[in-house]
Scaffold this motif. Structure first.
Motif, PDB file in Angstrom:
ATOM      1  N   THR A   1      13.041  -0.800  -4.161  1.00  0.00           N
ATOM      2  CA  THR A   1      13.216  -1.271  -2.782  1.00  0.00           C
ATOM      3  C   THR A   1      11.929  -1.829  -2.196  1.00  0.00           C
ATOM      4  O   THR A   1      11.949  -2.814  -1.451  1.00  0.00           O
ATOM      5  CB  THR A   1      13.694  -0.086  -1.891  1.00  0.00           C
ATOM      6  N   THR A   2      10.823  -1.200  -2.498  1.00  0.00           N
ATOM      7  CA  THR A   2       9.556  -1.529  -1.817  1.00  0.00           C
ATOM      8  C   THR A   2       8.569  -2.290  -2.692  1.00  0.00           C
ATOM      9  O   THR A   2       7.543  -2.749  -2.202  1.00  0.00           O
ATOM     10  CB  THR A   2       8.840  -0.234  -1.365  1.00  0.00           C
ATOM     11  N   ASP A   3       8.850  -2.366  -3.985  1.00  0.00           N
ATOM     12  CA  ASP A   3       7.929  -2.960  -4.954  1.00  0.00           C
ATOM     13  C   ASP A   3       6.628  -2.154  -5.063  1.00  0.00           C
ATOM     14  O   ASP A   3       5.591  -2.688  -5.443  1.00  0.00           O
ATOM     15  CB  ASP A   3       7.609  -4.427  -4.611  1.00  0.00           C
ATOM     16  N   CYS A   4       6.681  -0.873  -4.713  1.00  0.00           N
ATOM     17  CA  CYS A   4       5.521  -0.027  -5.004  1.00  0.00           C
ATOM     18  C   CYS A   4       5.537   0.326  -6.485  1.00  0.00           C
ATOM     19  O   CYS A   4       6.549   0.161  -7.164  1.00  0.00           O
ATOM     20  CB  CYS A   4       5.524   1.241  -4.139  1.00  0.00           C
TER      21      CYS A   4
ATOM     22  N   HIS B   1       6.607   0.141   3.069  1.00  0.00           N
ATOM     23  CA  HIS B   1       6.476  -1.265   3.482  1.00  0.00           C
ATOM     24  C   HIS B   1       5.335  -1.418   4.487  1.00  0.00           C
ATOM     25  O   HIS B   1       4.508  -2.337   4.384  1.00  0.00           O
ATOM     26  CB  HIS B   1       7.787  -1.763   4.105  1.00  0.00           C
ATOM     27  N   THR B   2       5.290  -0.540   5.474  1.00  0.00           N
ATOM     28  CA  THR B   2       4.262  -0.626   6.520  1.00  0.00           C
ATOM     29  C   THR B   2       2.863  -0.485   5.923  1.00  0.00           C
ATOM     30  O   THR B   2       1.944  -1.249   6.256  1.00  0.00           O
ATOM     31  CB  THR B   2       4.490   0.479   7.576  1.00  0.00           C
ATOM     32  N   VAL B   3       2.705   0.486   5.053  1.00  0.00           N
ATOM     33  CA  VAL B   3       1.385   0.730   4.459  1.00  0.00           C
ATOM     34  C   VAL B   3       0.973  -0.441   3.574  1.00  0.00           C
ATOM     35  O   VAL B   3      -0.184  -0.901   3.623  1.00  0.00           O
ATOM     36  CB  VAL B   3       1.385   2.059   3.657  1.00  0.00           C
ATOM     37  N   GLN B   4       1.891  -0.933   2.781  1.00  0.00           N
ATOM     38  CA  GLN B   4       1.564  -2.063   1.893  1.00  0.00           C
ATOM     39  C   GLN B   4       1.225  -3.309   2.706  1.00  0.00           C
ATOM     40  O   GLN B   4       0.303  -4.056   2.353  1.00  0.00           O
ATOM     41  CB  GLN B   4       2.705  -2.331   0.913  1.00  0.00           C
ATOM     42  N   ASP B   5       1.952  -3.518   3.789  1.00  0.00           N
ATOM     43  CA  ASP B   5       1.646  -4.665   4.656  1.00  0.00           C
ATOM     44  C   ASP B   5       0.256  -4.501   5.265  1.00  0.00           C
ATOM     45  O   ASP B   5      -0.521  -5.461   5.347  1.00  0.00           O
ATOM     46  CB  ASP B   5       2.694  -4.794   5.769  1.00  0.00           C
ATOM     47  N   PHE B   6      -0.060  -3.303   5.718  1.00  0.00           N
ATOM     48  CA  PHE B   6      -1.356  -3.061   6.361  1.00  0.00           C
ATOM     49  C   PHE B   6      -2.500  -3.240   5.372  1.00  0.00           C
ATOM     50  O   PHE B   6      -3.520  -3.857   5.687  1.00  0.00           O
ATOM     51  CB  PHE B   6      -1.394  -1.651   6.957  1.00  0.00           C
TER      52      PHE B   6
END
Lengths: 270, 254
Positions: A165-168, A127-132
């Motif tokens: 969970t993360t949509d990765c 989540h953090t990486v995708q947001d960044f």
């Protein structure tokens, strides 16, 4: 989006790619090792820019350490973002692994215990990486040589739940499936059937080396015969996704690399 | 410390230093054709081989000068003393020359300084290859001596791809031989000044006179008025050398 059939961009092929017209390259896209192009204002960066003018590029990292327990490396993430802004890559991928801890790195893709605690930990970091980055990332199943006593679920379930969970998205490396299945006595078909096909963004192919008691993910051989049925299965289940051939040691001449890639192309057409 | 962090610390220790093996082994499943210790050994061997291969590739002249066995001893000692901390493999060998200097016996002969000097040159070539060079400077162009002599306002600067070294050995012949894959002559012990520079993405090593070395040092990465760093009586000599320096990528007027 199916990018077609691609290969890894490696420095031994730079001169060939500059000398040959892009129409003669024989590949639809290139994958780069992201870290190799951080802070590179020399010939490699020059070739990459030329290649990017002609083809789609996927950034494939080996040092994100998405499963690591050290804090995410902000300097690393900034460099990843700067490179992504320069290249506008089709995808940004890395591995389900950790690379180091306590401030140290191994430059290896180390396996994770497949537990609920670890799934929560990795999901939070994704989540953090995708947001960044402001975009979805893609995570690859690594080749592994150990399993942990505490693991409570198979890797395909871990990856599927992580994606949910993360949509990765997922990068399904069918050679890694084959290597890990051999090393751990697992069923590679069950692995691929356990991966949610709608989450698979692209597929990796490579050749391992046989060390008798184990297979090593060495990327120094042609794709082995046993991997092709797994590739067919992955393509059938996903409805057809992009294919990337990896070759990182004893790298053949570019036309020979393309010939190996064409084996995948032919299988998808038949 | 979480269980995950503890497991990672144990596995890192087992795979990089052979320490904490018991803790890592107990965490690994032993089923199948290999015992846990043998499985961890795959990662341990891979760690050592990967880093060693990186240093071998980056320090080719050093390796040719000292021989493969001695080089591997140096490299493995360096890896143990300086385990990697950067996500970039490029950073792995950054302190290798310093390590060779620091670990040289204080009472050793002068020749013992050679590996560190050659390692500095190897590293400089690597850094020059990756740094921003004159290729991306729009105004970069060749100049002639007449232009230098007749333009008192001429400004020059050095690109990031220029690396200057002051060494205790004449290493140029060794570099040329190593690049050709030929036997490397032992460099003579003599003070030498070297520029590692890049033009059209090709990195070359150039021997410098002391005044050339001093001039390049005086010209920073910002545009410097040449007349400000060259004494009047030196001007003709500088003017005759400057075109070659620009063509080699040591300086740019852009």
């Amino acid at each position: 989006m199916n990018l077609g059939f691609g290969v890894g961009l490696r420095d031994v092929h730079f001169s060939y790619l500059l000398e040959q017209p892009p129409a003669a390259w024989g590949v639809d896209w290139f994958e780069i090792v992201s870290e190799n192009f951080f802070d590179d204002d020399g010939f490699a960066g020059h070739v990459l820019d030329r290649v990017r003018e002609e083809r789609a590029v996927v950034m494939h990292g080996v040092a994100l350490s998405i499963g690591g327990t050290d804090p995410l490396d902000c300097d690393y993430l900034n460099k990843l973002k700067v490179l992504a802004e320069r290249l506008d890559p089709a995808l940004i991928s890395d591995h389900l692994c950790w690379t180091g801890v306590d401030g140290r790195t191994t430059h290896d893709l180390l396996p994770l215990p497949l537990t609920e605690e670890c799934l929560d930990h990795v999901a939070a970091r994704v989540h953090t990486v995708q947001d960044f980055l402001g975009r979805q990332i893609v995570l690859e199943n690594p080749s592994t040589y150990v399993e942990f006593e505490v693991s409570a679920m198979p890797e395909w379930e871990f990856l599927g739940r992580l994606a949910e969970t993360t949509d990765c998205a997922l990068l399904l490396d069918v050679n890694n499936v084959y290597v890990s299945a051999y090393n751990h006595g697992l069923d590679p078909v069950a692995y691929i059937e356990g991966i949610p096909p709608e989450r698979v963004a692209y597929v990796h192919l490579a050749g391992p080396s046989d060390h008798g008691t184990f297979l090593l993910d060495s990327h120094d051989h042609p794709v082995v015969d046993d991997v092709w049925p797994l590739y067919d299965l992955a393509q059938e289940r996903t409805g057809g996704v992009a294919t990337l051939l990896e070759w990182d040691a004893d790298i053949p001449a570019f036309p020979d690399l393309v010939s190996e890639l064409d084996r995948a192309r032919v299988r998808c057409l038949s | 410390m979480s269980e995950l962090a503890a497991l990672q610390s144990a596995m890192l220790a087992a795979c990089t230093a052979g320490e904490g093996v018991d803790a890592a082994v107990s965490a690994v499943r032993g089923a199948g054709r290999m015992a846990p210790q043998a499985r961890l050994g795959i990662y341990a061997r891979g760690y050592r081989a990967r880093l060693l291969e990186c240093l071998r590739g980056e320090y080719k002249v050093t390796r040719a000068v000292v021989g493969e066995q001695v080089f591997d001893l140096f490299a493995l000692g360096y890896i143990e003393a300086n385990p990697p901390r950067s996500p970039s493999m490029f950073d792995l060998g950054a302190r290798f020359a310093d390590y060779l200097d620091d670990t040289r016996p204080s009472d050793a002969d002068a020749i013992a300084r050679l590996p560190a000097d050659v390692a500095r040159l190897d590293r400089a070539r690597l850094e020059s290859r990756r740094a921003a060079g004159v290729e991306s400077i729009p105004g970069d162009r060749s100049i002639d001596a007449a232009t230098v002599l007749t333009n008192p306002e001429l400004r020059v600067r050095v690109p990031a791809s220029l690396v200057l070294l002051r060494l205790g050995f004449d290493v140029l012949a060794a570099v040329a031989a190593a690049d050709r894959g030929q036997p490397v002559p032992t460099p003579a012990a003599v003070d030498s000044y070297v520029a590692v520079a890049r033009r059209r993405y090709r990195v070359a090593v150039h021997a410098l006179a002391p005044w050339q070395y001093a001039l390049l040092l005086a010209c920073g990465s910002d545009a410097t008025r040449l007349r400000a760093v060259v004494a009047g009586e030196e001007w003709p000599v500088v003017a005759s050398w400057l075109p070659a320096a620009v063509d080699a990528g040591m300086l740019t007027t852009g």
